[in-house]
Design a protein around this motif. Structure first.
Motif, PDB file in Angstrom:
ATOM      1  N   MET A   1       8.494  -1.319  -5.235  1.00  0.00           N
ATOM      2  CA  MET A   1       7.238   0.636  -5.077  1.00  0.00           C
ATOM      3  C   MET A   1       7.872   1.506  -5.353  1.00  0.00           C
ATOM      4  O   MET A   1       9.108   1.561  -4.851  1.00  0.00           O
TER       5      MET A   1
ATOM      6  N   ALA B   1       7.365   5.038  -4.700  1.00  0.00           N
ATOM      7  CA  ALA B   1       7.268   6.142  -3.500  1.00  0.00           C
ATOM      8  C   ALA B   1       5.611   6.727  -3.776  1.00  0.00           C
ATOM      9  O   ALA B   1       5.090   7.011  -4.989  1.00  0.00           O
ATOM     10  N   PHE B   2       5.631   7.209  -2.358  1.00  0.00           N
ATOM     11  CA  PHE B   2       4.316   7.856  -2.572  1.00  0.00           C
ATOM     12  C   PHE B   2       3.930   8.050  -0.841  1.00  0.00           C
ATOM     13  O   PHE B   2       5.445   8.249   0.115  1.00  0.00           O
TER      14      PHE B   2
ATOM     15  N   LEU C   1      -6.824   3.697   1.714  1.00  0.00           N
ATOM     16  CA  LEU C   1      -5.521   2.194   2.429  1.00  0.00           C
ATOM     17  C   LEU C   1      -6.581   1.850   3.267  1.00  0.00           C
ATOM     18  O   LEU C   1      -7.176   3.001   4.541  1.00  0.00           O
TER      19      LEU C   1
ATOM     20  N   GLY D   1      -5.216  -2.776   3.368  1.00  0.00           N
ATOM     21  CA  GLY D   1      -4.712  -3.057   2.531  1.00  0.00           C
ATOM     22  C   GLY D   1      -4.058  -4.286   1.653  1.00  0.00           C
ATOM     23  O   GLY D   1      -3.253  -3.973   1.049  1.00  0.00           O
ATOM     24  N   THR D   2      -4.417  -5.394   2.170  1.00  0.00           N
ATOM     25  CA  THR D   2      -4.194  -6.636   1.040  1.00  0.00           C
ATOM     26  C   THR D   2      -5.052  -6.127   0.126  1.00  0.00           C
ATOM     27  O   THR D   2      -3.685  -7.562  -0.601  1.00  0.00           O
TER      28      THR D   2
ATOM     29  N   ILE E   1      -1.590  -3.420  -1.004  1.00  0.00           N
ATOM     30  CA  ILE E   1      -0.394  -2.140  -1.192  1.00  0.00           C
ATOM     31  C   ILE E   1       0.421  -3.667  -2.146  1.00  0.00           C
ATOM     32  O   ILE E   1       1.538  -3.179  -2.919  1.00  0.00           O
ATOM     33  N   VAL E   2      -0.477  -4.474  -2.208  1.00  0.00           N
ATOM     34  CA  VAL E   2      -0.373  -5.436  -3.650  1.00  0.00           C
ATOM     35  C   VAL E   2      -0.743  -5.052  -4.841  1.00  0.00           C
ATOM     36  O   VAL E   2       0.787  -5.210  -5.428  1.00  0.00           O
TER      37      VAL E   2
ATOM     38  N   ARG F   1       2.522  -2.588  -4.805  1.00  0.00           N
ATOM     39  CA  ARG F   1       3.834  -3.156  -5.214  1.00  0.00           C
ATOM     40  C   ARG F   1       4.073  -3.903  -6.689  1.00  0.00           C
ATOM     41  O   ARG F   1       6.073  -4.004  -7.869  1.00  0.00           O
ATOM     42  N   GLU F   2       3.796  -4.198  -7.308  1.00  0.00           N
ATOM     43  CA  GLU F   2       3.673  -4.918  -8.125  1.00  0.00           C
ATOM     44  C   GLU F   2       2.759  -4.151  -9.393  1.00  0.00           C
ATOM     45  O   GLU F   2       3.034  -4.812 -10.602  1.00  0.00           O
TER      46      GLU F   2
END
Lengths: 289, 754, 161
Positions: free
Chosen positions: A1, A3-4, A28, A31-32, A35-36, A39-40
């Motif tokens: 992921m 950085a932030f 946020l 986050g469901t 966040i994914v 990450r992707e």
């Protein structure tokens, strides 16, 4: 992921103070999704603003006129577990209680579901059918839009720079009305709707005639579709009329063929779901409350 | 249910708590990804975005300079690999192809093919660096379907590949068909000509994944003395060691593989992916390196089982199956080695059929190299056979189980490979199904139907080693080397307890690393409770012999005059002479030193397993969705050592089969991109998608094992595909020949859509 | 990367840790704090293997950022047993053979625990509904559901005593 930065403002004013600083910003809530997505690598941001510490975004309740006001970041479970919400708005509970598994419902919010603007979002057709309005805030004030005006395209909402979704307002429902939301998924859990239908049926005082139907369809177009159902007004609330409503749903659908469903399948499903949702809505409308 | 007279056991057949259970329910059990070593760093892998491409060049310089990066590796960092075939796990593997699958050499052959790897201080930093690796690809046309790949004008994955046939023939032209084998007996054409009914159908199944919940992982430490230690999630530590030795050209004794607890495998964790990469990254950095896959990598970068095309023609006469002609083409993925052979060899096993002709093709396609998956090759083949048989029985108006009973294979029936069955429990299984409460109850209601199907799996023997060290207090440490995926520590300890007539609780089983126990083949082929169980039995008998000798020494009698009975040693010549197991254990130091029973063996006599399943479904005609209403799995298990885990294996296999039948598939676009590489869109059954799964355990002891054990774990996934298709046919009148029978496919068929 | 300090309560103990904003709660639990009982099966909220209880509700810890847990109360599988005394659910999973490989077990136990704390008499349908966010590939769920059912009386007995 990637950085932030993470910021957790305590008020709306503080949220707005973090906007317009040139940073790529994401919000946020539960986050469901976000966040994914981060990450992707499907979304990118320099700062992630956690909305869950802003009190007005996290509470819900009925006003004196019967409007349900829901903070945009409130978790779904807190809404559908509320006995008063269950009693007054079962059509909203239908949608809120089937987004993801229990773990997801502990976190995910109506606001997030709306802002993600997936054509298959479960809450959107239900909220449209209920005639919900959305309160959008910014440093310069706030505005209200109807739920159906909010989605702008697949994954696109109509928030302008500097704006956030603050509140969902579900108006008091008319007398002799009932609402329901149904979706079709291949499994019985952990799936994205292949097609869905949210309905609200308003009956004449003697329950014999339909006064109004609001019908919203998910996953059969670039955004959730609100179907013109004017022709249903005045008709009897029976199987024949519901079949007609189903046909109207099929005709209004503009589905695509993808890995989750086919064009003909989706057209057929919205018709079936519309009929089934209307039957549930009819039952709810005629049940003593 | 005891079908055949069997001995009375004291431990076998009970349901004790597994030795590793408390660790697992408290979160203390150490799985591969839980390993944390001092100084450990993290690796990530760059994967091909193309299904088929030539690698012109790889520029890793920018990635190597990324802050926090300690090493970058590509195929060039692996030693040159020989083009030869070795037995390195459950199947024979070409070493060069194995090495090219670890990190692509000149070509990438599927989307998700590993191309390079980075080690860095954190997984996030490693991932940042991956984005800086520049790979220059020459994109080539891809072929992702088995029938397309067999066409003469199909894009070739390997220009040098020729089709090998039985008897050593090799084709002149290059082809994606890696092999063609045939099994044949009798005269199928004559049998078809005189048959009462004939059915001819084509079937397809899609690639499906084992779906273990734990992704692959490996942590490697290349030590200063040139030894390598690898902690990993595997079904076979010795198979990992052998593959590492071949790929890295490193001596076996200098590699230690530590098998961590494993979060599911189902055949998929018999092949290495990450382990050699972690090893070379560790060698390059001097630090322990941990690599873990994410879920998309598991789907796109590890071996699922084949998509298949099967054409079958089946005939019946006088209420029996008389002839079958079949063509099977299985997708091997990027390199040869599908499970088509096993499909061909199992598809007729439930039947005594005289005339057959089966052609089996192993075909490479631009998808991940397939790996074993639970009864590899058998479910798709049984889908074809059992669907065709169902249709024959419908045409004949015969009960489908009666037909199977009339045609059933039994001891002496020859399999398609010509080998005669030893004692098997096919008929007993069918009888139990026919007499089951489920089958005897009516199926009522609209849109409902019932289906049945049978299945067979060989089960394997292979190599096992164990030691049983008797402690001075009478407890025993059982050291074994078979990965415990689903309770084999319990089933092995129980067999030792039975052999020695000691309490189960006195035995502490441990799955040891490759330095600490003799060679053990993979936990696969349903072999562990059978073959390692055989070794445990032999080790127990070794302990008994040694203890008899010790007692003889203490009593100054001839060892032949000492008997081991009920956990006690007794002198046959002097009834006052008696010692319990622990009393004698206490005297081991005084009587000659430690008592350690050992056994190392190549297990023969594996007993094949038969299953017959009954399923009731309801199909929603408006949505095409199938609901499983009731499911009963009947299976001959030989002897159920731990009945609860036997039931669990059956239930788990059935539910995987339900997923395969109804929703699971690798969905691809035309460019060879997998569209559903997540648990959201690769739809494995959830709690809400299945009912309780009833099991009927039939016990026809395997004569090849002292306690009659057959393998249990694999055959339950063989019948469900056809059983459900047959039930849907019964419910809807429509026969589905393509999997999955997803709501979309069913709706489109029932309503004639598209 | 700048790391943030987070104070939280984990299994009844006040703790603090440093983390990057991009690190998930699961990652920090496993890699920074050594609590490896919560498992990663998918890292995108679809398998439930990383389920923990946060402020009384079950969440997928892969879909929570560690920085979000400031001031939160978190319970993981490591906090369910007391020494050698297992929770009735843990005992039931053992006795009913409700695990095979065991990788999904911590997540199932956390989910089931939260359910039985709300609904001590949940029936099979309710249990299946509540556990639908937890994937198991080994058992076919049969013995898991039976274990949860069999834990209900034990749990109530344990509460009364």
């Amino acid at each position: 992921m990637e950085a932030f930065d993470y910021v957790a403002p305590r008020s709306l004013a503080e949220v707005y103070s973090h906007l317009g600083n040139g940073k790529r910003t994401l919000f946020l809530a539960g986050g469901t999704d976000v966040i994914v997505q981060l990450r992707e690598g499907r979304r990118h941001c320099d700062q992630l603003i956690d909305l869950k510490h802003v009190p007005e975004l996290m509470r819900h309740g009925f006003t004196s006129d019967g409007t349900l006001e829901i903070g945009a970041a409130s978790p779904l479970a807190e809404i559908y577990e509320d006995a008063e919400v269950q009693r007054r708005l079962p059509g909203l509970v239908d949608a809120a209680s089937l987004i993801g598994g229990i773990q997801i419902q502990s976190r995910a919010s109506l606001g997030g579901n709306l802002c993600n603007a997936s054509p298959a979002a479960d809450s959107t057709p239900a909220l449209m059918a209920l005639g919900a309005r959305l309160v959008i805030g910014s440093a310069s004030g706030s505005r209200e839009v109807a739920a159906e005006e909010f989605p702008a395209g697949p994954g696109q909402n109509s928030l302008r720079p500097g704006e956030i979704l603050v509140q969902i307002k579900v108006p008091p429902q008319p007398a002799h009305s009932g609402a329901a939301y149904l979706r079709f998924i291949p499994r019985n859990e952990m799936d994205i709707a292949v097609a869905s239908a949210g309905v609200r049926l308003v009956l004449s005082p003697d329950n014999s005639r339909i006064e109004d139907v609001r019908l919203a369809l998910g996953a059969v177009g670039p955004t959730v579709i609100l179907v013109n159902t004017n022709d249903l007004a005045g008709k009897a609330a029976n199987a024949e009329t519901f079949k007609l409503a189903g046909e109207m749903a099929s005709a209004a659908a503009r589905p695509i063929d993808d890995m989750r469903g086919g064009v003909a399948q989706r057209r057929r499903l919205v018709s079936v779901l519309t009929v089934r949702a209307l039957n549930t809505a009819l039952q709810r409308a005629t049940e003593a409350r | 249910m005891t079908t055949v007279e069997k001995p009375v056991y004291s431990v076998i057949g009970t349901r004790p708590i597994r030795p590793d259970g408390v660790e697992k329910v408290t979160g203390k059990a150490q799985y591969g990804a839980d390993v944390h070593l001092p100084g450990m760093i993290y690796g990530r892998i760059l994967r091909s975005p193309h299904a088929h491409a030539r690698i012109r060049s790889i520029d890793t310089s920018a990635a190597a300079k990324h802050p926090g990066v300690l090493a970058v590796v590509t195929h060039g960092d692996l030693p040159a690999a020989d083009d030869r075939v070795e037995e390195l796990g459950e199947t024979a593997v070409n070493v060069r192809e194995l090495s090219s699958n670890i990190l692509a050499s000149d070509k990438v052959l599927y989307r998700g093919h590993a191309v390079a790897a980075v080690a860095a201080a954190s997984p996030h930093v490693a991932e940042e660096a991956l984005a800086k690796i520049k790979v220059d690809y020459e994109v080539l046309p891809a072929v992702v379907d088995v029938r397309d790949a067999m066409r003469e004008d199909a894009p070739l994955l390997n220009e040098a590949r020729r089709t090998k046939s039985m008897g050593g023939q090799v084709s002149d032209r290059p082809s994606n068909i890696a092999s063609h084998n045939q099994f044949k007996a009798g005269d199928v054409e004559a049998a078809f000509a005189e048959a009462d009914v004939v059915v001819e159908r084509e079937f397809t199944t899609k690639m499906v994944h084992q779906g273990y919940v734990e992704p692959q992982n490996a942590t490697a430490a290349w030590n200063s003395d040139g030894t390598l230690t690898v902690y990993t999630s595997t079904q076979g530590a010795f198979a990992v060691r052998a593959q590492l030795s071949e790929i890295l050209r490193h001596p076996l004794a200098r590699i230690k593989v530590v098998p961590m607890e494993i979060g599911g495998g189902f055949g998929g964790k018999t092949v290495v992916y990450l382990d050699p990469v972690a090893a070379v990254l560790s060698k390059k950095t001097g630090r322990p390196v941990k690599l873990t896959m994410n879920r998309a990598e598991v789907f796109e970068g590890t071996g699922p089982t084949s998509g298949t095309y099967i054409k079958i023609k089946a005939a019946a006469k006088d209420g029996r199956l008389t002839a079958v002609k079949a063509t099977l083409a299985y997708e091997a993925g990027a390199y040869p080695g599908s499970s088509v052979g096993a499909g061909a060899m199992t598809m007729l096993s439930p039947y005594d059929v005289e005339n057959f002709e089966i052609d089996a093709y192993d075909v490479v396609v631009n998808k991940p190299k397939t790996a074993a998956y639970r009864a590899p090759g058998a479910p798709a083949a049984a889908f074809a056979t059992e669907s065709a048989v169902d249709e024959l029985t419908k045409k004949l108006g015969i009960d489908p189980l009666d037909f199977r009973r009339n045609s059933a294979s039994r001891m002496g029936t020859r399999m398609v490979n010509g080998i005669a069955f030893p004692r098997i429990g096919n008929e007993e299984t069918l009888d139990a199904a026919i007499n089951s409460p489920h089958y005897r109850s009516p199926i009522e209601g609209p849109n409902r139907g019932r289906g049945v199907a049978s299945g067979y799996w060989f089960n394997a023997g292979m190599q096992s080693s164990v030691t049983a060290a008797v402690n001075s207090d009478g407890t025993i440490n059982l050291i074994e080397g078979s990965t415990d995926i689903g309770g084999t520590r319990a089933s092995l300890a129980m067999q030792l307890a039975e052999t020695l007539s000691v309490p189960y609780e006195t035995i502490r089983p441990t799955v040891a690393d490759t330095d600490s126990v003799g060679h053990n083949d993979v936990t696969g082929g349903s072999r562990t409770t059978f073959a390692s169980g055989l070794a445990v039995y032999e080790a127990g008998m070794d302990v008994r012999r040694q203890m008899c000798a010790r007692a003889a020494k203490l009593w100054s009698v001839d060892p032949d005059d000492v008997v081991y009975e009920g956990g006690k040693l007794r002198c046959t010549k002097d009834s006052t002479r008696e010692l319990t197991f622990s009393e004698l254990a206490k005297q081991s130091a005084r009587t000659g030193g430690p008592i350690v029973g050992k056994a190392s063996l190549l297990a023969r006599g594996a007993g094949g397993a038969f299953a017959t399943h009954i399923v009731d479904v309801e199909v929603d005609p408006e949505t095409g969705k199938t609901t499983i209403l009731r499911y009963t799995a009947v299976q001959d298990v030989g002897t159920a050592i731990h009945p609860a885990y036997v039931e669990g294996q059956i239930q788990g296999g059935v539910v995987q089969g339900i997923g395969w039948a109804l929703n699971e598939e690798y969905a691809y676009d035309e460019s060879g991109r997998m569209l559903n590489s997540s648990f959201l869109d690769y739809r494995m059954p959830t709690t809400l998608d299945v009912p309780m799964i009833d099991t009927i355990v039939v016990e026809v002891p395997n004569p090849g094992h002292p306690y009659g054990v057959r393998g249990v774990g694999e055959v339950p996934i063989v019948p469900p595909l056809a059983a459900i298709a047959n039930a849907i046919a019964d419910a809807t009148g429509h026969r589905f020949t393509d999997l999955p029978m997803s709501p979309r496919r069913v709706l489109e068929a029932l309503e004639g859509l598209e | 990367m700048r790391r943030s300090q987070v104070q939280t309560r984990l299994n009844g103990n006040d703790i603090d840790f440093l983390c990057e904003p991009r690190q998930s709660l699961l990652e920090v639990l496993r890699d920074e704090l050594g609590f490896t009982g919560s498992k990663e099966g998918c890292n995108n909220g679809n398998c439930g293997a990383c389920t923990v209880i946060m402020n009384g509700r079950i969440v997928n810890s892969c879909c929570v950022l560690a920085v979000e847990t400031e001031g939160a109360e978190i319970q993981t599988i490591e906090g369910v047993a007391h020494g050698e005394k297992l929770h009735p659910l843990q005992q039931a999973f053992l006795e009913e053979a409700a695990l095979q490989c065991g990788i999904c077990t911590p997540g199932f136990i956390m989910s089931a625990k939260a359910l039985l704390e709300r609904e001590p008499n949940a029936d099979e349908a309710r249990i299946r509904h509540w556990l639908a966010g937890n994937l198991c590939r080994c058992t076919g769920y049969d013995k898991i559901v039976k274990a949860v059912l069999s834990a209900e009386p034990q749990l109530q007995e344990a509460k009364q005593s």
